[in-house]
Design an enzyme around this catalytic site. Structure first.
Site, PDB file in Angstrom:
ATOM      1  N   ASP A  29       0.829  -1.210   0.000  1.00  0.00           N
ATOM      2  CA  ASP A  29       0.000   0.000   0.000  1.00  0.00           C
ATOM      3  C   ASP A  29       0.864   1.261   0.000  1.00  0.00           C
ATOM      4  O   ASP A  29       1.972   1.263   0.542  1.00  0.00           O
ATOM      5  CB  ASP A  29      -0.912  -0.024   1.241  1.00  0.00           C
ATOM      6  CG  ASP A  29      -2.072   0.950   1.105  1.00  0.00           C
ATOM      7  OD1 ASP A  29      -2.429   1.314  -0.032  1.00  0.00           O
ATOM      8  OD2 ASP A  29      -2.628   1.340   2.148  1.00  0.00           O
ATOM      9  N   HIS A  46       2.277   3.514  -9.055  1.00  0.00           N
ATOM     10  CA  HIS A  46       2.102   2.072  -9.319  1.00  0.00           C
ATOM     11  C   HIS A  46       3.305   1.517 -10.092  1.00  0.00           C
ATOM     12  O   HIS A  46       3.758   0.406  -9.814  1.00  0.00           O
ATOM     13  CB  HIS A  46       0.794   1.827 -10.081  1.00  0.00           C
ATOM     14  CG  HIS A  46      -0.430   2.214  -9.296  1.00  0.00           C
ATOM     15  ND1 HIS A  46      -0.610   1.844  -7.987  1.00  0.00           N
ATOM     16  CD2 HIS A  46      -1.523   2.951  -9.629  1.00  0.00           C
ATOM     17  CE1 HIS A  46      -1.768   2.332  -7.548  1.00  0.00           C
ATOM     18  NE2 HIS A  46      -2.338   3.012  -8.520  1.00  0.00           N
ATOM     19  N   LEU A 140      10.912 -20.527  -5.088  1.00  0.00           N
ATOM     20  CA  LEU A 140      10.008 -19.560  -4.443  1.00  0.00           C
ATOM     21  C   LEU A 140       8.696 -19.587  -5.209  1.00  0.00           C
ATOM     22  O   LEU A 140       8.688 -19.639  -6.441  1.00  0.00           O
ATOM     23  CB  LEU A 140      10.615 -18.147  -4.503  1.00  0.00           C
ATOM     24  CG  LEU A 140       9.719 -17.004  -4.010  1.00  0.00           C
ATOM     25  CD1 LEU A 140       9.544 -17.071  -2.488  1.00  0.00           C
ATOM     26  CD2 LEU A 140      10.312 -15.630  -4.383  1.00  0.00           C
TER      27      LEU A 140
HETATM   28  C1  IPE Z   1      -5.426  -2.741  -0.249  1.00  0.00           C
HETATM   29  O1  IPE Z   1      -5.118  -1.396  -0.350  1.00  0.00           O
HETATM   30  C2  IPE Z   1      -5.350  -3.395  -1.585  1.00  0.00           C
HETATM   31  C3  IPE Z   1      -4.029  -3.472  -2.183  1.00  0.00           C
HETATM   32  C4  IPE Z   1      -2.902  -3.116  -1.645  1.00  0.00           C
HETATM   33  C5  IPE Z   1      -4.003  -4.053  -3.491  1.00  0.00           C
HETATM   34  P1  IPE Z   1      -6.240  -0.270  -0.466  1.00  0.00           P
HETATM   35  O2  IPE Z   1      -5.522   1.007  -0.590  1.00  0.00           O
HETATM   36  O3  IPE Z   1      -7.201  -0.622  -1.540  1.00  0.00           O
HETATM   37  O4  IPE Z   1      -6.982  -0.414   0.934  1.00  0.00           O
HETATM   38  P2  IPE Z   1      -7.841   0.634   1.741  1.00  0.00           P
HETATM   39  O5  IPE Z   1      -8.874   1.201   0.808  1.00  0.00           O
HETATM   40  O6  IPE Z   1      -6.916   1.695   2.223  1.00  0.00           O
HETATM   41  O7  IPE Z   1      -8.412  -0.145   2.886  1.00  0.00           O
HETATM   42  C1  IPE Z   2      -1.665   0.189  -3.375  1.00  0.00           C
HETATM   43  O1  IPE Z   2      -1.415   1.556  -3.383  1.00  0.00           O
HETATM   44  C2  IPE Z   2      -1.864  -0.352  -4.768  1.00  0.00           C
HETATM   45  C3  IPE Z   2      -3.257  -0.674  -5.077  1.00  0.00           C
HETATM   46  C4  IPE Z   2      -4.250  -0.673  -4.224  1.00  0.00           C
HETATM   47  C5  IPE Z   2      -3.538  -1.032  -6.440  1.00  0.00           C
HETATM   48  P1  IPE Z   2      -2.598   2.588  -3.372  1.00  0.00           P
HETATM   49  O2  IPE Z   2      -2.990   2.885  -4.777  1.00  0.00           O
HETATM   50  O3  IPE Z   2      -3.717   2.132  -2.496  1.00  0.00           O
HETATM   51  O4  IPE Z   2      -1.898   3.845  -2.738  1.00  0.00           O
HETATM   52  P2  IPE Z   2      -2.514   4.846  -1.681  1.00  0.00           P
HETATM   53  O5  IPE Z   2      -2.965   4.061  -0.503  1.00  0.00           O
HETATM   54  O6  IPE Z   2      -3.660   5.540  -2.361  1.00  0.00           O
HETATM   55  O7  IPE Z   2      -1.389   5.768  -1.356  1.00  0.00           O
HETATM   56 MG    MG Z   3      -4.144   2.376  -0.532  1.00  0.00          MG
END
Ligand code: IPE
Ligand code: IPE
Ligand code: MG
Length: 250
Positions: A29, A46, A140
Site C-alpha cells: 500500500d 504504481h 520460491l
Molecule cells: C489494499 O489497499 C489493496 C491493495 C494493496 C491491493 P487499499 O488502498 O485498496 O486499501 P484501503 O482502501 O486503504 O483499505
Molecule cells: C496500493 O497503493 C496499490 C493498489 C491498491 C492497487 P494505493 O494505490 O492504495 O496507494 P494509496 O494508498 O492511495 O497511497
Molecule cells: Mg491504498
C-alpha cells in the site's frame, strides 16, 4: 514435551520451527500517496511499486521464504476511477509478460489468485501463459492476488461446504483456497506485512492469517526496501508464536 498431550493439529503448530520455509504475505500500500507527494500522477506510483516488487523478489529466497503472496488489486479497487484501473491492468500485464523469463531462470513459480472473470481477456491470457511456463519452479512461489476478496472466497467456500455432518477447519480451509484461488491449498500466512502506514487488512487472506504475525511499515510501498523486509523477518524470527498454547521459549 507438552505438545505430545495436544491433539495432532495443535501439536504441529506449537512445534513450529521458524527456520522452516515460511509464507510472507504483503499488502503493498501507498503507491498513490508516494506519487502525489512528488507531484506525479498516481499511476507513476504504481510503476514505482512494480520496481519494488522486482527488487524484493530477487532478495527474498535467501531469506528463507518459500511462498510470497502479494496483494496487487483488491475486488474493492474496482471502485477507483476507470483510468487508474485501466493503467493498473496494463501494468500488471506488462509485469507478467516481462517477468516470465526471470522466473524460469531463477526456478521460481508465479501464480495468480482471485477472480478472473472480470479481468481483461489479454491479462487473463498472460496469467495463464506465465502460470504454465513457471509451474515447475521450486525455489520460491510468488502468488499475486488480483481481483481478490477474502470474504468472497470464504463465502464461496461456505456455499461449497453445504451441510456436512462434521465440518473441519482443514476441509473448509481447502475450500477457501479453491474458491477463486488457483491453488489446491493456500498455506497459512506466517508473516503479514502492510506498508503505507494503514493498520488494516482490507479483505486480504482473512482465514489464512488467523495466527499470522503482523508487521506494519510507515513507508510507502515504492520506498520499501530489501533492508525493511529483512528487518520484518528478523523480528518475525524473534517472536514467540504460541498458537493459544504456552511459550516454547525457555
Ligand atoms: C489494499 O489497499 C489493496 C491493495 C494493496 C491491493 P487499499 O488502498 O485498496 O486499501 P484501503 O482502501 O486503504 O483499505
Ligand atoms: C496500493 O497503493 C496499490 C493498489 C491498491 C492497487 P494505493 O494505490 O492504495 O496507494 P494509496 O494508498 O492511495 O497511497
Ligand atoms: Mg491504498
Amino acid at each position: 514435551m507438552f505438545s505430545l498431550f495436544l491433539p495432532g493439529d495443535f501439536a504441529m503448530q506449537s512445534d513450529c520451527d521458524y527456520k522452516e520455509p515460511f509464507h510472507v504475505a504483503i499488502i503493498m500500500d501507498g503507491n498513490g500517496r508516494w506519487a502525489t507527494r512528488r507531484g506525479l500522477p498516481r499511476t507513476a506510483g504504481h510503476s514505482a511499486g512494480v520496481a519494488t516488487v522486482r527488487r524484493l523478489i530477487e532478495a527474498i529466497p535467501a531469506m528463507g521464504v518459500s511462498t510470497l503472496t502479494l496483494f496487487a488489486f483488491s475486488s474493492d479497487n474496482w471502485r477507483r476511477p476507470a483510468d487508474e484501473v485501466g493503467a493498473l491492468m496494463v501494468l500488471l500485464r506488462t509485469y507478467l509478460r516481462s517477468e516470465a523469463r526471470r522466473f524460469i531462470e531463477n526456478d521460481m513459480r508465479l501464480s495468480v489468485i482471485g477472480r478472473r472473470d472480470r479481468l481483461p481477456a489479454g491479462l487473463v491470457r498472460q496469467i495463464e501463459e506465465v502460470e504454465h511456463a513457471t509451474a515447475s519452479g521450486r525455489r520460491l512461489h510468488v502468488r499475486v492476488a488480483l481481483d481478490y476478496s477474502s470474504r468472497d472466497a470464504i463465502l464461496q467456500a461456505a456455499v461449497q461446504l453445504g451441510s456436512v455432518d462434521k465440518p473441519s477447519r482443514e476441509h473448509f480451509g481447502k475450500l477457501v483456497s479453491k474458491a477463486r484461488e488457483g491453488d489446491a491449498a493456500s498455506p497459512e500466512v506466517d508473516l503479514l506485512i502492510r506498508t503505507g502506514g494503514e493498520k488494516r487488512l482490507s479483505d486480504f487472506l482473512l482465514w489464512e492469517s488467523a495466527y499470522a504475525e503482523l508487521w506494519f511499515s510507515e513507508k510507502m510501498w515504492p520506498d520499501f526496501g530489501t533492508e525493511d523486509l529483512q528487518a520484518s523477518i528478523a523480528e518475525f524470527r524473534r517472536r514467540d508464536r504460541r498458537f493459544g498454547g504456552l511459550s516454547n521459549v525457555a
